[in-house]
Enzyme design. Structure first.
Site, PDB file in Angstrom:
ATOM      1  N   ASP A  26     -35.833 -61.940 -35.968  1.00  0.00           N
ATOM      2  CA  ASP A  26     -35.459 -63.312 -35.652  1.00  0.00           C
ATOM      3  C   ASP A  26     -35.196 -64.020 -36.981  1.00  0.00           C
ATOM      4  OD1 ASP A  26     -35.365 -65.765 -34.081  1.00  0.00           O
ATOM      5  OD2 ASP A  26     -37.275 -66.237 -35.023  1.00  0.00           O
ATOM      6  N   ASP A  28     -34.619 -68.212 -37.563  1.00  0.00           N
ATOM      7  CA  ASP A  28     -35.325 -69.496 -37.752  1.00  0.00           C
ATOM      8  C   ASP A  28     -36.830 -69.284 -37.595  1.00  0.00           C
ATOM      9  OD1 ASP A  28     -32.939 -71.766 -36.097  1.00  0.00           O
ATOM     10  OD2 ASP A  28     -32.820 -70.555 -37.926  1.00  0.00           O
ATOM     11  N   LYS A 221     -32.521 -64.649 -26.316  1.00  0.00           N
ATOM     12  CA  LYS A 221     -33.882 -64.138 -26.062  1.00  0.00           C
ATOM     13  C   LYS A 221     -34.631 -65.142 -25.195  1.00  0.00           C
ATOM     14  CE  LYS A 221     -33.964 -64.527 -30.413  1.00  0.00           C
ATOM     15  NZ  LYS A 221     -34.404 -64.719 -31.812  1.00  0.00           N
ATOM     16  N   ASP A 246     -41.007 -65.453 -34.418  1.00  0.00           N
ATOM     17  CA  ASP A 246     -42.017 -66.509 -34.593  1.00  0.00           C
ATOM     18  C   ASP A 246     -42.304 -67.236 -33.278  1.00  0.00           C
ATOM     19  OD1 ASP A 246     -40.587 -69.598 -34.901  1.00  0.00           O
ATOM     20  OD2 ASP A 246     -39.317 -67.818 -34.861  1.00  0.00           O
TER      21      ASP A 246
END
Ligand SMILES: O=C(O)[C@H](O)[C@H](O)COP(=O)(O)O
Ligand SMILES: [Mg+2]
Length: 312
Positions: A26, A28, A221, A246
């Site tokens: 991922d 961000d 996602k 995250d």
């Protein structure tokens, strides 16, 4: 009760490192916060790539095109080609291409969606501010002109969210067969400072879903669509693929939905308190949010990796 994610330690690092060939990371909240690198995330990924691990960048952030992400990755020190990058905007354009979509898309979002649609030869309208000027609703109805060629609505992160844009999107969605697509439904951006909360794409999508009285088809996602797009050109073994994220209700669920190993980092949305709450609950849906492994942040791995040496 459910077990907390395992910490990666000097004792288990070698078996951890040897358990995967591919990393889906991922962006961000793992690699960066907007344009600010998180620690030495670039050194960590570059070292894993030097060790022969294949890395894909899988982001729900629809604001940029893959070309934009190649530029951003290069600027921040990551090694990424366009083929390594999967954004929710790209997956949305691929979805419409596979549907043989021939009409126009009304976009509630930014340039990432518009550019990815253009790359597939799909026309779009929208993507700019539309502000209510205080007139009566009947005046609004008289002034609003709908494009007769629109056959799909695509919702992504849209900082110009407005009453008029929701009105326009919901009106298009009244058309029989009009497709309703969303890039993602993340509740918040993984940045927080001075007590401020950054609304995520989810607020745009849920707003339109409320008025349209129907759910959007979500591209990003935790949907497995992103993995299916990767598998069209690769034959990854899910069991030897590690998903790093995250946000647990997108990244980690995506990893589990695809049968991947999962690693959560605490540099973005998820906190240690979240993990302990989910582990202590009796709710299987909360247990599903728990990853296999946990790190405070990605570059914790550098304690076990030597950026200069090949690992034994
Ligand atoms: O609101 C959003 O769109 C999300 O916060 C953002 O896109 C998350 O991006 P990712 O963490 O999947 O790179
Ligand atoms: Mg994230």
């Amino acid at each position: 009760m459910a077990p907390l994610p395992a910490l990666i330690t000097r004792e288990n690092f070698k078996s951890f490192l040897e358990s995967f060939d591919t990393v889906l990371t991922d962006c961000d909240g793992v690699l960066w916060h907007e344009d600010r690198l998180i620690g030495q995330a670039h050194v960590t990924l570059n070292t894993l790539q030097a060790l022969g691990k294949k890395v894909f960048f899988v982001t729900n952030n629809s604001t940029k095109s893959r070309d934009d992400y190649v530029e951003k990755c290069g600027r921040l020190g990551f090694k990424a080609t366009k083929e390594d990058i999967l954004s929710s905007a790209y997956v949305l354009a691929q979805y419409l291409k596979q549907q043989g979509f021939q009409k126009k898309v009304y976009v509630m979002g930014m340039g990432g969606i518009v550019k990815e649609l253009q790359a597939e030869g799909i026309q779009s309208t929208g993507g700019e501010p539309e502000v209510y000027d205080g007139g009566s609703l009947s005046t609004l109805m008289d002034k609003m002109k709908l494009d007769p060629d629109v056959g799909a609505v695509a919702c992504g992160f849209d900082p110009y969210l407005s009453y008029l844009k929701v009105m326009r999107a919901a009106s298009y969605l009244e058309r029989p067969g009009c497709l309703f697509l969303a890039t993602n439904t993340d509740e918040r951006f993984p940045v927080a400072s001075k007590g401020l909360v950054y609304p995520g794409t989810g607020c745009v999508v849920r707003c339109v879903e409320t008025v349209a009285e129907r759910p959007a088809t979500v591209m990003g996602k935790p949907s497995t669509k992103m993995f299916s797009v990767i598998q069209e050109k690769n034959s990854l073994d899910p069991k030897r693929t590690l998903m790093i994220g995250d946000r647990c209700n997108t990244d980690i669920l995506f990893g589990k939905n695809c049968g991947l190993q999962t690693l959560v980092v605490l540099s973005g949305v998820t906190t240690q308190a979240d993990l302990e709450k989910w582990a202590a609950s009796d709710d299987p849906e909360q247990h599903a949010l728990l990853a296999d492994y946990c790190l405070t942040q990605l570059d914790d791995l550098l304690a076990f990796l030597d950026p200069k040496q090949e690992q034994c």
